[in-house]
Design an enzyme around this catalytic site. Structure first.
Site, PDB file in Angstrom:
ATOM      1  N   LYS A 212       0.828  -1.220   0.000  1.00 58.46           N
ATOM      2  CA  LYS A 212       0.000   0.000   0.000  1.00 58.46           C
ATOM      3  C   LYS A 212       0.854   1.258   0.000  1.00 58.46           C
ATOM      4  O   LYS A 212       0.601   2.199  -0.746  1.00 58.46           O
ATOM      5  CB  LYS A 212      -0.920   0.050   1.232  1.00 58.46           C
TER       6      LYS A 212
ATOM      7  N   ARG B 242      12.532  -1.350  10.437  1.00 60.83           N
ATOM      8  CA  ARG B 242      11.297  -1.271  11.212  1.00 60.83           C
ATOM      9  C   ARG B 242      11.296  -2.312  12.314  1.00 60.83           C
ATOM     10  O   ARG B 242      11.494  -3.500  12.059  1.00 60.83           O
ATOM     11  CB  ARG B 242      10.078  -1.471  10.301  1.00 60.83           C
TER      12      ARG B 242
ATOM     13  N   ARG C 114      -8.470   1.547  10.359  1.00 60.16           N
ATOM     14  CA  ARG C 114      -8.131   0.157  10.658  1.00 60.16           C
ATOM     15  C   ARG C 114      -9.160  -0.488  11.576  1.00 60.16           C
ATOM     16  O   ARG C 114      -9.052  -1.690  11.862  1.00 60.16           O
ATOM     17  CB  ARG C 114      -6.768   0.112  11.360  1.00 60.16           C
TER      18      ARG C 114
ATOM     19  N   ARG D 216      11.456  -7.359   3.733  1.00 63.55           N
ATOM     20  CA  ARG D 216      11.555  -5.909   3.933  1.00 63.55           C
ATOM     21  C   ARG D 216      12.306  -5.598   5.233  1.00 63.55           C
ATOM     22  O   ARG D 216      13.083  -4.655   5.304  1.00 63.55           O
ATOM     23  CB  ARG D 216      10.135  -5.323   3.983  1.00 63.55           C
TER      24      ARG D 216
ATOM     25  N   ARG E 192       0.314  -8.713  13.683  1.00 60.33           N
ATOM     26  CA  ARG E 192      -0.239  -7.716  12.745  1.00 60.33           C
ATOM     27  C   ARG E 192      -1.242  -8.350  11.784  1.00 60.33           C
ATOM     28  O   ARG E 192      -2.264  -7.749  11.457  1.00 60.33           O
ATOM     29  CB  ARG E 192       0.901  -7.035  11.978  1.00 60.33           C
TER      30      ARG E 192
HETATM   31  P1  AMP Z   1       1.800   0.575   9.110  1.00 61.48           P
HETATM   32  O1  AMP Z   1       3.010   1.378   8.789  1.00 61.48           O
HETATM   33  O2  AMP Z   1       0.544   1.087   8.457  1.00 61.48           O
HETATM   34  O3  AMP Z   1       1.990  -0.897   8.907  1.00 61.48           O
HETATM   35  O4  AMP Z   1       1.537   0.764  10.689  1.00 61.48           O
HETATM   36  C1  AMP Z   1       2.505   0.371  11.638  1.00 61.48           C
HETATM   37  C2  AMP Z   1       1.899   0.342  13.028  1.00 61.48           C
HETATM   38  O5  AMP Z   1       1.429   1.644  13.386  1.00 61.48           O
HETATM   39  C3  AMP Z   1       0.683  -0.561  13.201  1.00 61.48           C
HETATM   40  O6  AMP Z   1       1.051  -1.914  13.444  1.00 61.48           O
HETATM   41  C4  AMP Z   1       0.030   0.071  14.415  1.00 61.48           C
HETATM   42  O7  AMP Z   1       0.728  -0.236  15.600  1.00 61.48           O
HETATM   43  C5  AMP Z   1       0.230   1.554  14.144  1.00 61.48           C
HETATM   44  N1  AMP Z   1      -0.856   2.126  13.335  1.00 61.48           N
HETATM   45  C6  AMP Z   1      -0.758   2.654  12.069  1.00 61.48           C
HETATM   46  N2  AMP Z   1      -1.945   3.093  11.640  1.00 61.48           N
HETATM   47  C7  AMP Z   1      -2.819   2.857  12.634  1.00 61.48           C
HETATM   48  C8  AMP Z   1      -4.218   3.053  12.793  1.00 61.48           C
HETATM   49  N3  AMP Z   1      -4.953   3.586  11.801  1.00 61.48           N
HETATM   50  N4  AMP Z   1      -4.788   2.685  13.971  1.00 61.48           N
HETATM   51  C9  AMP Z   1      -4.066   2.145  14.966  1.00 61.48           C
HETATM   52  N5  AMP Z   1      -2.756   1.901  14.879  1.00 61.48           N
HETATM   53  C10 AMP Z   1      -2.131   2.245  13.733  1.00 61.48           C
END
Ligand code: AMP
Length: 185
Positions: free
Chosen positions: A15, A133, A90, A127, A144
């Site tokens: 994404k 990360r 989410r 990755r 996740r």
């Molecule tokens: P991402 O980079 O989108 O994979 O997000 C990494 C982490 O950030 C997730 O595993 C959550 O811990 C937190 N996170 C990102 N977006 C959200 C969201 N919309 N709601 C809650 N936690 C989020």
């Protein structure tokens, strides 16, 4: 009025890669709540301190914190031509919070990225070798993916009811997926 396009899909579906490319091409803002939260963590803000262990464990940050952060972000000047949301909403509560502001921020499309679990795990671990990360690890990935299935996947049905969804096969070459996706804009 700022039109909002949602990129919905599991972790590792690509994404972020596609959102940043499309956003640049179409002059839209790319809003990644994950990137915003990681920035808070790296700057040691109050929000970052609260969020850090949740991010590391692959769990969601509480809705109230993410919703306020996102709504503020949508008001910024660079969103005027439209915004791609990457990683938000989410949860159902997050989706409902967007509905509440739909007069100023209408959702025009929800792109649903589809990929098999095995492919996602493979990609995220790959990755992780270079991303730095803290959540691209085996333990965190399985959390996740579970969180995605339980809290986020039901949103596909939520948006399907409004005929907003477009499904996209997220497996293949980045360029091919991009070419396919860009037809939707
Ligand atoms: P991402 O980079 O989108 O994979 O997000 C990494 C982490 O950030 C997730 O595993 C959550 O811990 C937190 N996170 C990102 N977006 C959200 C969201 N919309 N709601 C809650 N936690 C989020």
């Amino acid at each position: 009025m700022t039109e909002v396009i949602i990129f919905l899909g599991p972790p590792g579906a690509g994404k972020g890669t596609q959102a940043s490319r499309i956003a640049e091409e179409k002059n839209l803002a790319h809003i990644s709540t994950g990137d915003m939260l990681r920035e808070h963590v790296s700057k040691n803000t109050e929000l970052g301190i609260t969020a850090k262990s949740l991010l590391d464990d692959g769990k969601l940050v509480p809705d109230s914190l993410v919703i306020d952060m996102l709504i503020e972000r949508l008001k910024a000047d660079d969103c005027q031509n439209g915004a791609i949301l990457d990683g938000f909403p989410r949860t159902l509560a997050q989706a409902q919070s967007l509905d509440e502001i739909s007069e100023n921020f209408p959702i025009t499309k929800v792109i649903v990225f589809e990929a098999e679990q095995n492919e996602l795990i493979k990609r995220i671990l790959h990755r992780g070798e270079t991303s730095g990360r803290s959540d691209d690890t085996e333990e965190s990935v399985s959390v996740r993916l579970d969180v995605y299935q339980k809290d986020t996947e039901p949103l596909i049905g939520y948006y399907q009811e409004n005929n907003l969804t477009v499904k996209i096969n997220a497996v293949g070459e980045v360029d091919d997926i991009y070419n396919h996706l860009s037809k939707e804009f």
